[in-house]
Design an enzyme around this catalytic site. Sequence first.
Site, PDB file in Angstrom:
ATOM      1  N   HIS A 175       0.733  -1.248   0.154  1.00  0.00           N
ATOM      2  CA  HIS A 175       0.071  -0.052   0.122  1.00  0.00           C
ATOM      3  C   HIS A 175       0.964   1.410   0.100  1.00  0.00           C
ATOM      4  O   HIS A 175       1.782   1.281   0.534  1.00  0.00           O
ATOM      5  CB  HIS A 175      -1.090   0.062   1.245  1.00  0.00           C
ATOM      6  CG  HIS A 175      -2.161  -0.994   1.063  1.00  0.00           C
ATOM      7  ND1 HIS A 175      -3.146  -0.720   1.935  1.00  0.00           N
ATOM      8  CD2 HIS A 175      -2.076  -2.112   0.564  1.00  0.00           C
ATOM      9  CE1 HIS A 175      -3.951  -1.894   1.716  1.00  0.00           C
ATOM     10  NE2 HIS A 175      -3.390  -2.697   1.088  1.00  0.00           N
ATOM     11  N   GLU A 235       0.934   4.000   1.717  1.00  0.00           N
ATOM     12  CA  GLU A 235       1.275   4.261   3.263  1.00  0.00           C
ATOM     13  C   GLU A 235       2.314   3.450   3.769  1.00  0.00           C
ATOM     14  O   GLU A 235       3.401   4.058   4.128  1.00  0.00           O
ATOM     15  CB  GLU A 235       0.203   4.315   4.162  1.00  0.00           C
ATOM     16  CG  GLU A 235      -1.125   5.046   3.854  1.00  0.00           C
ATOM     17  CD  GLU A 235      -2.000   4.229   3.008  1.00  0.00           C
ATOM     18  OE1 GLU A 235      -1.910   3.574   2.070  1.00  0.00           O
ATOM     19  OE2 GLU A 235      -3.224   4.265   3.494  1.00  0.00           O
ATOM     20  N   CYS A 293      -6.549   1.982   5.575  1.00  0.00           N
ATOM     21  CA  CYS A 293      -7.190   0.536   5.978  1.00  0.00           C
ATOM     22  C   CYS A 293      -6.523   0.071   7.160  1.00  0.00           C
ATOM     23  O   CYS A 293      -5.548   0.975   7.835  1.00  0.00           O
ATOM     24  CB  CYS A 293      -6.784  -0.454   4.948  1.00  0.00           C
ATOM     25  SG  CYS A 293      -5.158  -0.839   5.010  1.00  0.00           S
ATOM     26  N   CYS A 325      -2.689  -0.333   7.234  1.00  0.00           N
ATOM     27  CA  CYS A 325      -1.729   0.890   7.452  1.00  0.00           C
ATOM     28  C   CYS A 325      -2.038   1.709   8.779  1.00  0.00           C
ATOM     29  O   CYS A 325      -1.059   2.361   9.150  1.00  0.00           O
ATOM     30  CB  CYS A 325      -2.546   1.623   6.118  1.00  0.00           C
ATOM     31  SG  CYS A 325      -1.841   0.913   4.597  1.00  0.00           S
TER      32      CYS A 325
END
Length: 146
Positions: free
Chosen positions: A46, A48, A76, A79
């Site tokens: 991801h 992040e 999410c 993260c």
Amino acid sequence: MRKALEQAALAKAIGEVPVGAVVTRNDVIISTAFNRRETVRNATSHAELEAIHKACTILGGWRLWECELYVTLEPCPMCAGTIINSRIRRVVFGAYDKKAGSCASIINLFELPYNHKPDLKGGVLENECSDMLKSFFKELRLKRSK
């Protein structure tokens, strides 16, 4: 957030879900990243996590307590957990995520009694962030229907 949107556009250009992230310290950009899950075939890639990993490498440690994270989509749970564990001081996100958002939409993990509670600001450049995601998924549906 504009720099995070630039990163999201890079993701979109290679067929990734257009999410971009930027880590700053004292208003200086430390790292930038975008989603790479499809490219590297890794569920943890991801934006992040990629930006946090780069920032830790650049700054030489895992504690990012002086840093802020800007991301185009609400983080999410994975993260959000990494944000807590890396001690990021503040999170600024653009679009709310009604399906997986874990800082405001479904739950706010930052409000639970963990050992670190980042400051949070959502909805920054929300329309631009949301529009990029919507156009990506619209184009994807059109491609799949052909």
